[in-house]
Motif scaffolding. Structure first.
Motif, PDB file in Angstrom:
ATOM      1  N   ILE A   1       0.973  -1.272  -0.006  1.00  0.00           N
ATOM      2  CA  ILE A   1       0.120  -0.070  -0.048  1.00  0.00           C
ATOM      3  C   ILE A   1       0.852   1.297  -0.007  1.00  0.00           C
ATOM      4  N   ALA A   2       2.071   1.323   0.805  1.00  0.00           N
ATOM      5  CA  ALA A   2       3.019   2.239   0.726  1.00  0.00           C
ATOM      6  C   ALA A   2       3.553   2.740  -0.577  1.00  0.00           C
ATOM      7  N   PHE A   3       3.757   1.465  -1.338  1.00  0.00           N
ATOM      8  CA  PHE A   3       4.342   1.648  -2.669  1.00  0.00           C
ATOM      9  C   PHE A   3       3.165   2.266  -3.548  1.00  0.00           C
ATOM     10  N   ALA A   4       2.015   1.841  -3.361  1.00  0.00           N
ATOM     11  CA  ALA A   4       0.796   2.179  -4.165  1.00  0.00           C
ATOM     12  C   ALA A   4       0.256   3.722  -3.992  1.00  0.00           C
ATOM     13  N   SER A   5       0.931   4.347  -2.651  1.00  0.00           N
ATOM     14  CA  SER A   5       0.597   5.556  -2.547  1.00  0.00           C
ATOM     15  C   SER A   5       1.751   6.556  -2.859  1.00  0.00           C
ATOM     16  N   LEU A   6       2.870   6.130  -2.833  1.00  0.00           N
ATOM     17  CA  LEU A   6       3.926   6.839  -3.323  1.00  0.00           C
ATOM     18  C   LEU A   6       4.111   7.331  -4.888  1.00  0.00           C
ATOM     19  N   PHE A   7       4.058   6.129  -5.572  1.00  0.00           N
ATOM     20  CA  PHE A   7       4.394   6.232  -6.941  1.00  0.00           C
ATOM     21  C   PHE A   7       3.536   7.267  -7.849  1.00  0.00           C
ATOM     22  N   PRO A   8       2.092   7.350  -7.536  1.00  0.00           N
ATOM     23  CA  PRO A   8       1.419   7.997  -8.295  1.00  0.00           C
ATOM     24  C   PRO A   8       1.643   9.528  -8.180  1.00  0.00           C
ATOM     25  N   ILE A   9       2.320  10.055  -6.897  1.00  0.00           N
ATOM     26  CA  ILE A   9       2.761  11.227  -6.934  1.00  0.00           C
ATOM     27  C   ILE A   9       3.753  11.625  -7.863  1.00  0.00           C
ATOM     28  N   MET A  10       4.739  10.542  -8.203  1.00  0.00           N
ATOM     29  CA  MET A  10       5.694  10.886  -9.213  1.00  0.00           C
ATOM     30  C   MET A  10       4.922  10.804 -10.709  1.00  0.00           C
ATOM     31  N   SER A  11       4.120   9.864 -10.827  1.00  0.00           N
ATOM     32  CA  SER A  11       3.616   9.653 -12.273  1.00  0.00           C
ATOM     33  C   SER A  11       2.706  11.010 -12.421  1.00  0.00           C
ATOM     34  N   VAL A  12       1.898  11.599 -11.607  1.00  0.00           N
ATOM     35  CA  VAL A  12       1.154  12.615 -11.996  1.00  0.00           C
ATOM     36  C   VAL A  12       2.013  13.958 -12.364  1.00  0.00           C
ATOM     37  N   MET A  13       3.196  14.183 -11.521  1.00  0.00           N
ATOM     38  CA  MET A  13       3.963  15.115 -11.793  1.00  0.00           C
ATOM     39  C   MET A  13       4.581  15.171 -13.369  1.00  0.00           C
ATOM     40  N   VAL A  14       5.123  13.689 -13.656  1.00  0.00           N
ATOM     41  CA  VAL A  14       5.657  13.514 -14.943  1.00  0.00           C
ATOM     42  C   VAL A  14       4.460  13.773 -16.016  1.00  0.00           C
ATOM     43  N   TYR A  15       3.207  13.299 -15.659  1.00  0.00           N
ATOM     44  CA  TYR A  15       1.903  13.585 -16.784  1.00  0.00           C
ATOM     45  C   TYR A  15       1.982  15.162 -16.793  1.00  0.00           C
ATOM     46  N   ALA A  16       1.927  15.803 -15.812  1.00  0.00           N
ATOM     47  CA  ALA A  16       1.936  17.578 -15.826  1.00  0.00           C
ATOM     48  C   ALA A  16       2.886  17.852 -16.561  1.00  0.00           C
ATOM     49  N   GLN A  17       4.477  17.521 -16.278  1.00  0.00           N
ATOM     50  CA  GLN A  17       5.575  17.951 -17.017  1.00  0.00           C
ATOM     51  C   GLN A  17       5.489  17.597 -18.610  1.00  0.00           C
ATOM     52  N   LEU A  18       5.105  16.306 -18.784  1.00  0.00           N
ATOM     53  CA  LEU A  18       4.952  15.987 -20.359  1.00  0.00           C
ATOM     54  C   LEU A  18       3.746  16.931 -21.077  1.00  0.00           C
ATOM     55  N   SER A  19       2.446  17.282 -20.316  1.00  0.00           N
ATOM     56  CA  SER A  19       1.492  17.778 -21.046  1.00  0.00           C
ATOM     57  C   SER A  19       1.837  19.252 -21.301  1.00  0.00           C
ATOM     58  N   GLU A  20       2.728  19.911 -20.041  1.00  0.00           N
ATOM     59  CA  GLU A  20       3.243  21.012 -20.355  1.00  0.00           C
ATOM     60  C   GLU A  20       4.155  21.263 -21.330  1.00  0.00           C
ATOM     61  N   TRP A  21       5.110  20.342 -21.555  1.00  0.00           N
ATOM     62  CA  TRP A  21       5.860  20.142 -22.689  1.00  0.00           C
ATOM     63  C   TRP A  21       5.308  20.176 -24.203  1.00  0.00           C
ATOM     64  N   TYR A  22       4.358  19.195 -24.162  1.00  0.00           N
ATOM     65  CA  TYR A  22       3.480  19.184 -25.312  1.00  0.00           C
ATOM     66  C   TYR A  22       3.046  20.397 -25.747  1.00  0.00           C
ATOM     67  N   THR A  23       2.200  21.039 -24.859  1.00  0.00           N
ATOM     68  CA  THR A  23       1.653  22.418 -25.126  1.00  0.00           C
ATOM     69  C   THR A  23       2.662  23.475 -25.642  1.00  0.00           C
ATOM     70  N   ARG A  24       3.622  23.424 -24.823  1.00  0.00           N
ATOM     71  CA  ARG A  24       4.543  24.507 -25.221  1.00  0.00           C
ATOM     72  C   ARG A  24       5.263  24.129 -26.715  1.00  0.00           C
ATOM     73  N   ARG A  25       5.430  22.908 -26.926  1.00  0.00           N
ATOM     74  CA  ARG A  25       5.946  22.677 -28.114  1.00  0.00           C
ATOM     75  C   ARG A  25       4.955  23.016 -29.474  1.00  0.00           C
ATOM     76  N   ARG A  26       3.664  22.489 -29.068  1.00  0.00           N
ATOM     77  CA  ARG A  26       2.828  22.867 -30.255  1.00  0.00           C
ATOM     78  C   ARG A  26       2.642  24.474 -30.335  1.00  0.00           C
ATOM     79  N   HIS A  27       2.549  25.094 -29.003  1.00  0.00           N
ATOM     80  CA  HIS A  27       2.565  26.478 -29.133  1.00  0.00           C
ATOM     81  C   HIS A  27       3.780  27.060 -30.132  1.00  0.00           C
ATOM     82  N   ASP A  28       5.076  26.561 -29.722  1.00  0.00           N
ATOM     83  CA  ASP A  28       6.228  27.056 -30.681  1.00  0.00           C
ATOM     84  C   ASP A  28       6.095  26.861 -31.757  1.00  0.00           C
TER      85      ASP A  28
END
Lengths: 262, 244
Positions: free
Chosen positions: A229-256
């Motif tokens: 359970i400890a693993f299952a509640s730690l890793f989503p923190i990382m994956s959600v931040m990765v998701y946010a960074q990827l989508s920010e990067w994607y938007t910026r690239r499309r914008h550029d």
């Protein structure tokens, strides 16, 4: 008659769950805030829906998916299944548990997609972010995090390495990611760690951990069965931040690219 | 009437999509990997039907009841302007919803067995029950403290990650000092405390507060309560293990 007892248990359990919350909410509303609840009838109907919904949901899981899932967790971790009828004196290496890792990842992913409290937070996050955090984007990101977490957790049980090394390493990664992630996603990412592990995920993942710890030679279910359970509640923190960074990067690239074309 | 039915059907389809992955995974492992027939197919089908219906009703009830009341109360407290009562409410909500949580009761019981096995406490039944109850109250207390701290943070507008990092530091420092048997339970207890009904309520409360206080952004300041509620139990349970 047996299933009727099951319903009664589920109803009692849910009422016991909801009752303290209802008392606190309405108690403060009446005695401290001293004002009538707006749309009281609608709110009460909503509470009733939540109550009935939880009863049906839990009872259905208990009837259909949990017994099969629990049985599967013990069968997959059984050395007889892992080795087939082959050599009995063969010593199991961590590489022999391939199906267990796959099961861990898939069960982590699929139970998280079905998790009602994550649906609730995703609905709220889309509403608050004005649509820039999508319901499915968030849920899939969290589910991938849980999948990786539970898989790594089963690997830890098989190899018998101490839990806190993984968790502390995870903390360090989270802190580094926080420094680079878009400000706006950080609180939501931290929240999604706690949200993922409730009604659907905990029973199946716990069964997997205990089954694994009792069948791997040299592990004790008491010392090594915990921690998934400890693993299952730690890793989503990382994956959600990765998701946010990827989508920010994607938007910026499309914008550029968009401005480059002009 | 037709409109409502259509909306219900759409919601139902959403629930089916939510549950499809778990059914596929279990089906795949049962039929392809373990190569066993599905026992009691009718039970499986009716059970799945109940789960779909239950999830649909839950999500509907969320939008009708839990979200609105959480937000309304946040607005009312902000208008009333009494910090004291808001914090009392925050504590009551955290403590009250956790102390009766079935998952926590199960984990506390398990932990007492671990402690007895490790000879930390007596093997008698009364010692077992006392240890389990103490642990339950500790976790409930920690969630109460977490919501109070989280609400206070929203009002002050402190960034969530500094407080979380302090919490992580606490966990890292306490882990080597705590008895080995309690570590797994402590780390797990962070995840089990937040139930399906508490999460939407607490989220609505945080977002509602952040919306009703001037200068707060609901996205940056409104989320984060659950994060506190899943970190403080780790610290409190490690502490409990060190003391008893």
């Amino acid at each position: 008659m047996e299933s009727l007892d099951g319903y009664l248990d589920a109803i009692l359990g849910t009422v016991r769950d909801v009752l303290p919350i209802a008392i606190i909410l309405f108690g403060f509303q009446i005695f401290v805030l001293r004002r009538a609840v707006p749309n009281l009838k609608r709110v009460l109907v909503g509470f009733l829906y939540v109550l009935i919904g939880m009863v049906l949901f839990l009872e259905g899981l208990e009837q259909a998916l949990f017994p099969l899932g629990r049985l599967m967790a013990t069968q997959l971790t059984d050395p007889v299944f892992i080795l087939g009828d082959a050599a009995v004196d063969h010593v199991l290496a961590w590489t022999d548990y391939g199906w267990v890792y796959l099961f861990a990842a898939l069960i982590g992913f699929s139970t998280t997609i079905a998790e009602p409290s994550l649906i609730a937070v995703a609905i709220k996050a889309r509403e608050v972010s004005g649509g820039s955090v999508g319901i499915w984007g968030l849920r899939v990101a969290v589910a991938i995090g849980v999948a990786v977490g539970v898989m790594l957790g089963t690997f830890r049980i098989v190899t018998g390495t101490p839990l806190h090394y993984y968790i502390i390493a995870g903390y360090i990664i989270v802190i580094i990611q926080t420094a680079f992630a878009p400000r706006i996603i950080v609180p939501l990412a931290y929240d999604s760690g706690g949200v993922t592990t409730s009604t659907v995920t905990v029973p199946l993942v716990t069964a997997l951990g205990l089954g694994l710890a009792s069948s791997v030679p040299g592990r004790s279910p008491i010392l090594d069965g915990f921690g998934l359970i400890a693993f299952a509640s730690l890793f989503p923190i990382m994956s959600v931040m990765v998701y946010a960074q990827l989508s920010e990067w994607y938007t910026r690239r499309r914008h550029d690219r968009g401005t480059g074309n002009e | 009437m037709w409109k409502q039915l259509a909306a219900f059907w759409r919601a139902l389809r959403g629930s089916i999509r939510d549950l499809a992955p778990i059914i596929l995974v279990i089906g795949f492992f049962q039929l392809v990997v373990l190569r066993q027939p599905v026992p009691d197919l009718t039970g499986l089908l009716t059970g799945t039907l109940l789960v779909v219906l239950g999830l649909t009703l839950f999500v509907r009830g969320l939008e009708l009841g839990l979200f609105p009341i959480g937000e309304t109360m946040a607005f009312s407290f902000a208008r009333k302007g009494s910090l004291f009562w808001l914090l009392v409410f925050a504590f009551a909500l955290g403590f009250g919803t956790t102390v009766a949580e079935p998952a926590l009761i199960a984990v506390a019981d398990e932990a007492a067995s671990v402690a007895a096995e490790a000879r930390v406490i007596d093997t008698s039944e009364s010692a077992h029950n006392a240890y389990a109850l103490g642990l339950r109250l500790t976790v409930a207390l920690s969630v109460g403290v977490a919501i109070v701290l989280g609400v206070f943070r929203i009002i002050k507008g402190w960034p969530v990650h500094y407080l979380i990092m302090v919490g992580y530091l606490g966990v890292v420092v306490m882990t080597p000092l705590a008895p080995k048997e309690i570590i797994g339970i402590a780390y797990d207890s962070g995840g089990v405390t937040t139930s399906t009904i508490t999460v939407p309520l607490v989220t609505a409360l945080g977002v509602g507060l952040a919306m009703s206080i001037e200068g707060r952004n609901p996205m940056v300041d409104g989320f984060g309560l659950i994060a506190f509620a899943s970190l403080t139990p780790i610290i409190f349970v490690l502490g409990y293990g060190m003391l008893f």
